[in-house]
Motif scaffolding. Structure first.
Motif, short mmCIF file in Angstrom:
data_model
loop_
_atom_site.label_atom_id
_atom_site.label_comp_id
_atom_site.label_asym_id
_atom_site.label_seq_id
_atom_site.Cartn_x
_atom_site.Cartn_y
_atom_site.Cartn_z
N SER A 135 73.18 80.81 24.40
CA SER A 135 74.50 81.20 23.89
C SER A 135 74.64 82.72 23.90
O SER A 135 73.65 83.45 23.78
N VAL A 136 75.88 83.16 23.99
CA VAL A 136 76.20 84.59 23.95
C VAL A 136 76.52 84.99 22.52
O VAL A 136 77.30 84.33 21.84
N GLU A 137 75.91 86.08 22.06
CA GLU A 137 76.14 86.58 20.71
C GLU A 137 77.29 87.58 20.66
O GLU A 137 77.96 87.72 19.65
N ASP A 138 77.48 88.32 21.73
CA ASP A 138 78.48 89.39 21.74
C ASP A 138 79.60 89.03 22.71
O ASP A 138 79.37 88.91 23.91
N PRO A 139 80.84 88.86 22.22
CA PRO A 139 81.94 88.47 23.11
C PRO A 139 82.21 89.49 24.22
O PRO A 139 82.71 89.14 25.28
N LYS A 140 81.88 90.75 23.97
CA LYS A 140 82.09 91.76 25.01
C LYS A 140 81.17 91.50 26.21
O LYS A 140 81.54 91.78 27.35
N PHE A 141 79.99 90.95 25.95
CA PHE A 141 79.08 90.61 27.05
C PHE A 141 79.66 89.47 27.88
O PHE A 141 79.53 89.46 29.11
N LEU A 193 76.25 80.62 32.90
CA LEU A 193 76.71 81.01 31.57
C LEU A 193 78.07 81.70 31.64
O LEU A 193 78.94 81.47 30.80
N SER A 194 78.27 82.51 32.66
CA SER A 194 79.55 83.22 32.81
C SER A 194 80.70 82.26 33.07
O SER A 194 81.86 82.56 32.77
N GLU A 195 80.39 81.08 33.63
CA GLU A 195 81.44 80.11 33.94
C GLU A 195 81.75 79.17 32.78
O GLU A 195 82.70 78.40 32.83
N SER A 196 80.94 79.24 31.73
CA SER A 196 81.12 78.34 30.58
C SER A 196 82.37 78.72 29.79
O SER A 196 82.64 79.90 29.54
N ASN A 197 83.12 77.71 29.38
CA ASN A 197 84.33 77.96 28.60
C ASN A 197 84.04 78.23 27.13
O ASN A 197 84.86 78.86 26.44
N ASP A 198 82.90 77.74 26.63
CA ASP A 198 82.60 77.95 25.22
C ASP A 198 81.47 78.95 25.00
O ASP A 198 80.88 79.02 23.93
N TRP A 199 81.13 79.72 26.04
CA TRP A 199 80.21 80.84 25.93
C TRP A 199 78.79 80.41 25.59
O TRP A 199 78.01 81.17 25.02
N SER A 200 78.49 79.16 25.88
CA SER A 200 77.13 78.68 25.72
C SER A 200 76.82 77.76 26.89
O SER A 200 77.72 77.23 27.54
N LEU A 201 75.53 77.59 27.16
CA LEU A 201 75.11 76.81 28.31
C LEU A 201 74.01 75.85 27.90
O LEU A 201 72.94 76.27 27.47
N ASN A 202 74.32 74.56 28.01
CA ASN A 202 73.30 73.53 27.83
C ASN A 202 72.57 73.39 29.17
O ASN A 202 73.13 72.89 30.14
N LEU A 203 71.33 73.85 29.22
CA LEU A 203 70.64 73.93 30.50
C LEU A 203 70.32 72.56 31.08
O LEU A 203 70.28 72.40 32.30
#
Length: 504
Positions: free
Chosen positions: A321-327, A263-273
């Motif tokens: 998906s990430v909800e908080d951009p700070k995360f 997830l941290s490597e994703s460019n769009d802050w979401s991960l299709n597992l």
């Protein structure tokens, strides 16, 4: 009145001085003008979706006709379910749409179809959500695709980030010397740009508009480190909890840690597992089990209070998906090998796709399945044929199985019951792994009704015994415990339990 820092580089709420139109803004205006036709706005958190909608509504003169609802609020969720009975609803914006339950999403999907077909000029739905929010809606109504617009907000280009920074500079009468570094480091997020600029000003003692033009002289690395230190207080515990999953399995394959890393490597802050597993097939037996058995969904639901504000998982689309951009910013700046060690994992490097592969004849299937289930519960990658029937289907079975027993499993567990030497498939499997005797990779389990003899090659290696006349569960527990200890040793620990090697 002088503008204050908190009004210029805002940490929350709509921007007062620094609004920048994203690339998708003109498309947004046109879609908002179109009668009846539904609109879904999706994209990573913190890149300006809600801000853009709010500004576009004002620009089009629709503010007085607009109702804003949030899926985060209980009262609003109740109101959303009643929308179909309200007749002319005006322009209704539902923020964080992805947080609605499936029944409510179905209601909204049906209403969007009706409004689009009628081209109702006095009713329109606008849904705002994270990446792939539109996909989850289409799951409930396949024919909705041609009845709504989906506008995907991408990460903003650097020139837009610099435009935001410049507007803030003008408002505060300052020149930020590290603006280029900030623009390059925020991964296209307006929110993160505001955050870093805010801390840059604090470090330079700028809290309101300067009397005279002021050029700041700060180090980007210093600002970044202070921001990460602050974020760590908020997010380190959350990241550690997710990385360990329901329980820390030190010798396990760390599937939740792997998911967080991807997830941290994703460019769009979401991960299709599903896509991630296709890119990382060596993790299909660990991460794949967590996903396919809904263990991830259950874990997040059980710990909703901790994760709800930072992560969202759609079990239908299998998108995290990430909800908080700070995360996101925190995750992207983790030193992962050190983090994994701090969490407590023995290793994150695995030379084989499977830790164990089971070889057995039909009469011992119940024993094999019990061992496989307990190993899987310990987050160990185990090959057990029943778990992979969907992958074996339509494949050449011999070509599929042969490499698993030859090289792809670190250890082969052989359940040597009476029927083992007689069955075709066990003969085939043993042909694949027989060359591995002497490599400390074959673990025989001898059954009480079929003890080894001196001519049996397995008698020359250490193994375990299973007595069919004794309690099954206690023996399975003992066997699995021994297997986990063997694996932990192979993971790279010395006799004192110290880490020898761990890499990402």
């Amino acid at each position: 009145m002088k503008p204050y820092l908190e009004d210029v580089y805002k940490l929350s709420g709509l921007p007062t001085y620094t609004f920048v139109k994203p690339v998708e803004y003109q498309k947004l205006l046109v879609s908002l003008r179109t009668p009846g036709r539904g609109l879904v706005i999706e994209g990573p958190s913190g890149i300006g979706k809600t801000t853009s909608v709010s500004n576009a509504i004002v620009e089009l003169g629709l503010k007085t006709k607009t109702v804003k609802l949030s899926a985060r609020k209980n009262d609003d969720r109740a109101l959303i379910t009643e929308l179909p009975e309200m007749g002319k609803i005006g322009l209704v914006i539902i923020d964080d749409f992805h947080r609605l339950d499936e029944a409510t999403k179905q209601i909204i999907a049906d209403l969007m179809k009706t409004l689009a077909d009628e081209e109702d000029e006095k009713s329109k739905l606008v849904l705002v959500g994270i990446n792939k929010a539109g996909n989850s809606l289409i799951e409930f109504a396949k024919d909705l695709t041609n009845r709504m617009d989906i506008i995907r907000f991408e990460s903003n280009p650097e020139e837009r980030i610099l435009e935001l920074i410049h507007k803030g500079e003008q408002a505060l009468r300052i020149n930020i010397n590290i603006k280029e570094e900030i623009a390059q480091n925020v991964h296209g997020s307006f929110h993160l740009a505001q955050l870093l600029c805010h801390h840059t000003c604090l470090d330079s003692q700028v809290t309101e508009k300067s009397e005279v033009e002021k050029t700041l002289t700060v180090s980007f690395e210093v600002v970044k480190e202070r921001v990460l230190e602050e974020l760590s207080r908020t997010f380190l515990g959350i990241a550690r909890k997710f990385a360990t999953g329901p329980r820390l399995r030190r010798e396990g394959r760390a599937p939740y840690l792997q998911i967080l890393h991807w997830l941290s490597e994703s460019n769009d802050w979401s991960l299709n597992l599903e896509q991630a597993l296709s890119l990382h097939p060596d993790h299909k037996a660990s991460v794949g089990q967590v996903v396919e058995k809904n263990l991830l969904a259950n874990f997040l639901a059980k710990n909703e209070e901790m994760f709800a504000e930072v992560l969202h998982y759609d079990s239908n689309t299998r998108i995290l998906s990430v909800e908080d951009p700070k995360f996101v910013y925190f995750l992207k700046n983790i030193l992962w090998s050190k983090f994994a060690q701090q969490v407590g994992f023995l290793s994150t490097y695995f030379k084989c796709c499977y830790d164990f592969a089971l070889s057995f004849a039909g009469p011992e299937r119940d024993i094999a399945e019990a061992i496989a289930n307990k190993l899987s519960d310990a987050e160990i990658a185990v090959f057990y044929d029943k778990n992979e029937q969907h992958r074996i289907l339509a494949e050449n079975v011999e070509e599929y199985l042969a490499p698993i027993y030859r090289t792809e499993a670190q250890f082969v567990i052989v359940l040597l019951g009476q029927e083992y030497p007689k069955r075709i498939w066990t003969k085939f499997e043993s042909e694949q792994f027989k060359s591995r005797f002497g490599q400390s990779s074959i673990i025989p389990i001898w059954f009480s009704d079929a003890p080894p003899n001196w001519f049996d090659e397995t008698s020359r290696v250490g193994g375990l015994e299973y007595n069919k006349n004794k309690d099954k569960d206690s023996q399975i527990d003992y066997i699995v415990d021994i297997l986990l200890k063997k694996l932990a040793e192979a993971r790279g620990l010395n006799e004192h339990g110290k880490q020898l090697s761990l890499e990402f």
